[in-house]
Design a protein around this motif. Structure first.
Motif, mmCIF file in Angstrom:
data_model
loop_
_atom_site.group_PDB
_atom_site.id
_atom_site.type_symbol
_atom_site.label_atom_id
_atom_site.label_comp_id
_atom_site.label_asym_id
_atom_site.label_seq_id
_atom_site.Cartn_x
_atom_site.Cartn_y
_atom_site.Cartn_z
ATOM 1 N N MET A 120 2.807 -2.051 -12.429
ATOM 2 C CA MET A 120 4.123 -1.518 -12.062
ATOM 3 C C MET A 120 4.594 -2.105 -10.741
ATOM 4 S SD MET A 120 5.315 0.836 -14.296
ATOM 5 C CE MET A 120 6.267 2.027 -13.348
ATOM 6 N N ALA A 121 3.713 -2.165 -9.754
ATOM 7 C CA ALA A 121 4.090 -2.722 -8.456
ATOM 8 C C ALA A 121 4.448 -4.196 -8.580
ATOM 9 C CB ALA A 121 2.938 -2.528 -7.466
ATOM 10 N N TRP A 122 3.680 -4.934 -9.393
ATOM 11 C CA TRP A 122 3.941 -6.368 -9.569
ATOM 12 C C TRP A 122 5.295 -6.618 -10.220
ATOM 13 C CZ3 TRP A 122 4.034 -9.123 -14.338
ATOM 14 C CH2 TRP A 122 4.164 -10.514 -14.183
ATOM 15 N N ARG A 123 5.631 -5.835 -11.263
ATOM 16 C CA ARG A 123 6.906 -6.034 -11.942
ATOM 17 C C ARG A 123 8.086 -5.667 -11.058
ATOM 18 N NH1 ARG A 123 7.638 -9.624 -15.171
ATOM 19 N NH2 ARG A 123 9.595 -8.610 -15.792
ATOM 20 N N GLY A 129 12.094 -8.053 -5.625
ATOM 21 C CA GLY A 129 11.677 -8.868 -4.497
ATOM 22 C C GLY A 129 11.061 -8.092 -3.356
ATOM 23 N N HIS A 130 10.900 -6.795 -3.521
ATOM 24 C CA HIS A 130 10.266 -6.019 -2.452
ATOM 25 C C HIS A 130 9.303 -4.990 -3.070
ATOM 26 C CE1 HIS A 130 13.575 -3.297 -3.570
ATOM 27 N NE2 HIS A 130 12.768 -2.332 -3.149
ATOM 28 N N LEU A 131 8.444 -4.456 -2.237
ATOM 29 C CA LEU A 131 7.413 -3.502 -2.662
ATOM 30 C C LEU A 131 7.808 -2.092 -2.252
ATOM 31 C CD1 LEU A 131 4.495 -2.826 -3.691
ATOM 32 C CD2 LEU A 131 3.727 -3.218 -1.339
ATOM 33 N N VAL A 168 -3.770 -3.496 -1.407
ATOM 34 C CA VAL A 168 -3.821 -4.724 -0.603
ATOM 35 C C VAL A 168 -3.218 -5.892 -1.384
ATOM 36 C CG1 VAL A 168 -5.370 -6.413 0.444
ATOM 37 C CG2 VAL A 168 -5.781 -3.967 0.777
ATOM 38 N N LEU A 169 -3.595 -6.008 -2.664
ATOM 39 C CA LEU A 169 -3.104 -7.114 -3.471
ATOM 40 C C LEU A 169 -1.594 -7.048 -3.649
ATOM 41 C CD1 LEU A 169 -3.834 -9.589 -5.155
ATOM 42 C CD2 LEU A 169 -4.163 -8.073 -7.127
ATOM 43 N N ALA A 170 -1.066 -5.842 -3.927
ATOM 44 C CA ALA A 170 0.376 -5.696 -4.107
ATOM 45 C C ALA A 170 1.118 -6.001 -2.808
ATOM 46 C CB ALA A 170 0.701 -4.281 -4.589
ATOM 47 N N SER A 171 0.587 -5.559 -1.689
ATOM 48 C CA SER A 171 1.221 -5.846 -0.388
ATOM 49 C C SER A 171 1.243 -7.347 -0.123
ATOM 50 C CB SER A 171 0.476 -5.121 0.735
ATOM 51 O OG SER A 171 0.498 -3.731 0.540
ATOM 52 N N TRP A 172 0.158 -8.032 -0.461
ATOM 53 C CA TRP A 172 0.087 -9.476 -0.231
ATOM 54 C C TRP A 172 1.059 -10.216 -1.145
ATOM 55 C CZ3 TRP A 172 -1.747 -13.368 -3.581
ATOM 56 C CH2 TRP A 172 -1.873 -14.616 -2.985
ATOM 57 N N MET A 173 1.167 -9.772 -2.408
ATOM 58 C CA MET A 173 2.066 -10.429 -3.356
ATOM 59 C C MET A 173 3.525 -10.247 -2.953
ATOM 60 S SD MET A 173 0.226 -9.408 -6.953
ATOM 61 C CE MET A 173 1.621 -9.999 -7.882
#
Length: 439
Positions: A120-123, A129-131, A168-173
């Protein structure tokens, strides 16, 4: 002879190991049942969470003027997650507890939850374009909270690690990685996981302790239970020791039970044994078993008691007094009074856990047990309610009133058994008892 002793010792060791293995399996099964109840709660909470997510993102977001992107992959992921949540709820609600599934089910569920929130966070990052950092942080915290009722502390570690990795991964992406912000969130996750792990482990130990305490309290007095809980099962290992055995029996119970329905008979025995068991344990004895309308109790095991005979005789007199109270209550209800016979004998027995791995109990075996049973049988022929053997009478330290009745031949024994009636406390004993009660 030495080989025979070695074989017996080996069989005893094997029996002990088998009992330990069964106890371990039972403990794992109990924990698996607790974990299954917890997983059912988690599965229901997961659906509630999705309902709240739907309300917040569909209705409340529109009221605030926030329109989510019409992403078919996002909607498909939500649909699949809800379908998976329903399947998991139905599955855990219908299945029985199993230690193996209790270990692996939470692993799959944690991967399922973290995978969904991570996707969900990735999509959202791909579309906008933002988290949405607050929503992701809260979602990952919920994944950690799900482990509060799970089987092992390793599940808490797994959920904490996966939730932290997802954030962490979603924040980095999203290009929004901030060491200060991420370290703070991970610190919160670590604190939450540590707290849940400690609570989980403490609840697990408390649950097993209470269950073990309940099982031991069924046949051991409280002070012995406390010692066993503190020192382990070594107290219950086989031993040979001098003890005092008490047999009691309800007179003419067969005739009485024929006039009552089975339920009434069971209620009568339950009430009677409840009172008598409390007296036995109140005087430091253990209730070894119930034999129909009879009861076998003993003093001196598993803890040593130098005054086991005195305590057994005190218990016998208190049982007589309690029977008077019970009969007064029965007569008020128009029921026939009960009469009992009590026999006591002091001698050496072997005491310990007896039985196979599947079923075992703490018991006493020896000639002293048989003699006590015969002494109780003599109460019928000699017309008294309490008889004690000579060995018990001598060990009574002169604290009781009674008289020598006779020397009787009993089945299975060459020598005669000298028996005494037990009439009450000696005057000195009565004064000491009165002082103790007033204190």
């Amino acid at each position: 002879m030495s080989r025979k002793r070695d074989r017996m010792a080996r069989w005893a060791d094997e029996s002990t190991v088998a009992r330990f293995e069964v106890a371990q399996a039972n403990q794992e099964q109990v924990l698996a049942e607790s974990a299954l109840r917890g997983e059912r709660l988690v599965a229901a909470t997961r659906l509630v969470l999705m309902a709240l997510l739907f309300v917040s993102q569909s209705f409340i977001a529109r009221m605030e003027g926030e329109v989510l992107p019409a992403d078919p992959l996002l909607r498909g992921a939500v649909f699949l997650y809800i379908l998976g949540a329903v399947v998991m709820l139905v599955t855990v609600w219908r299945e029985k507890a199993n230690p193996r599934r209790a270990i692996w089910r939470p692993v799959l569920a944690t991967l399922f939850d973290c995978g969904f929130f991570g996707f969900m966070a990735w999509r959202i990052i791909q579309d906008s374009g933002h988290l949405n950092a607050p929503m992701l942080a809260a979602s990952c915290a919920v994944v950690i909270a799900f482990s509060v009722a799970r089987y092992s502390w390793l599940h808490v570690v797994l959920s904490t690690v996966l939730a932290s990795a997802t954030y962490v991964l979603a924040s980095w992406m999203a290009g929004a990685f901030s060491l200060s912000l991420v370290s703070f969130v991970l610190g919160c996750y670590l604190s939450l996981g540590l707290l849940i792990g400690l609570v989980n482990g403490e609840a697990r130990r408390m649950f097993l302790t209470l269950r073990r305490l309940d099982n031991l309290s069924r046949f051991l007095p409280r002070q012995v239970v406390d010692r066993v809980m503190g020192t382990g099962d070594g107290t219950l290992e086989p031993m040979q020791r001098e003890v005092t055995i008490l047999f009691s029996d309800i007179r003419d119970f067969t005739s009485l039970s024929e006039t009552l329905p089975p339920r009434a008979v069971l209620e009568l025995l339950d009430d009677y044994f409840g009172h008598m068991s409390q007296i036995v344990m109140g005087h430091g004895g253990i209730v070894n078993k119930f034999l129909g309308d009879g009861m076998l109790a003993c003093w001196g095991v598993p803890d040593g008691d130098p005054r086991h005979a005195v305590h057994a005789m005190q218990a016998a007199l208190d049982m007589r007094t309690k029977l008077v109270e019970l009969n007064a209550w029965r007569e008020q209800r128009g029921e026939a009074p009960l009469r009992i016979g009590i026999g006591l004998h002091t001698g050496v027995v072997a005491a310990g856990m007896l039985g196979g791995a599947e079923q075992h109990e703490y018991t006493v075996i020896g000639d002293a047990v048989n003699v006590a049973s015969r002494v109780e049988g003599l109460t019928k022929t000699l017309g008294v309610d309490i008889l004690v053997s000579e060995s018990t009478w001598r060990a009574g330290e002169g604290r009781f009133q009674g008289e020598r009745i006779s020397e009787e031949r009993v089945k299975g024994r060459r020598e005669g058994v000298v028996v005494y009636s037990l009439n009450g406390f000696a005057r000195r004993e009565e004064r000491e008892l009165s002082t103790a009660l007033s204190a």
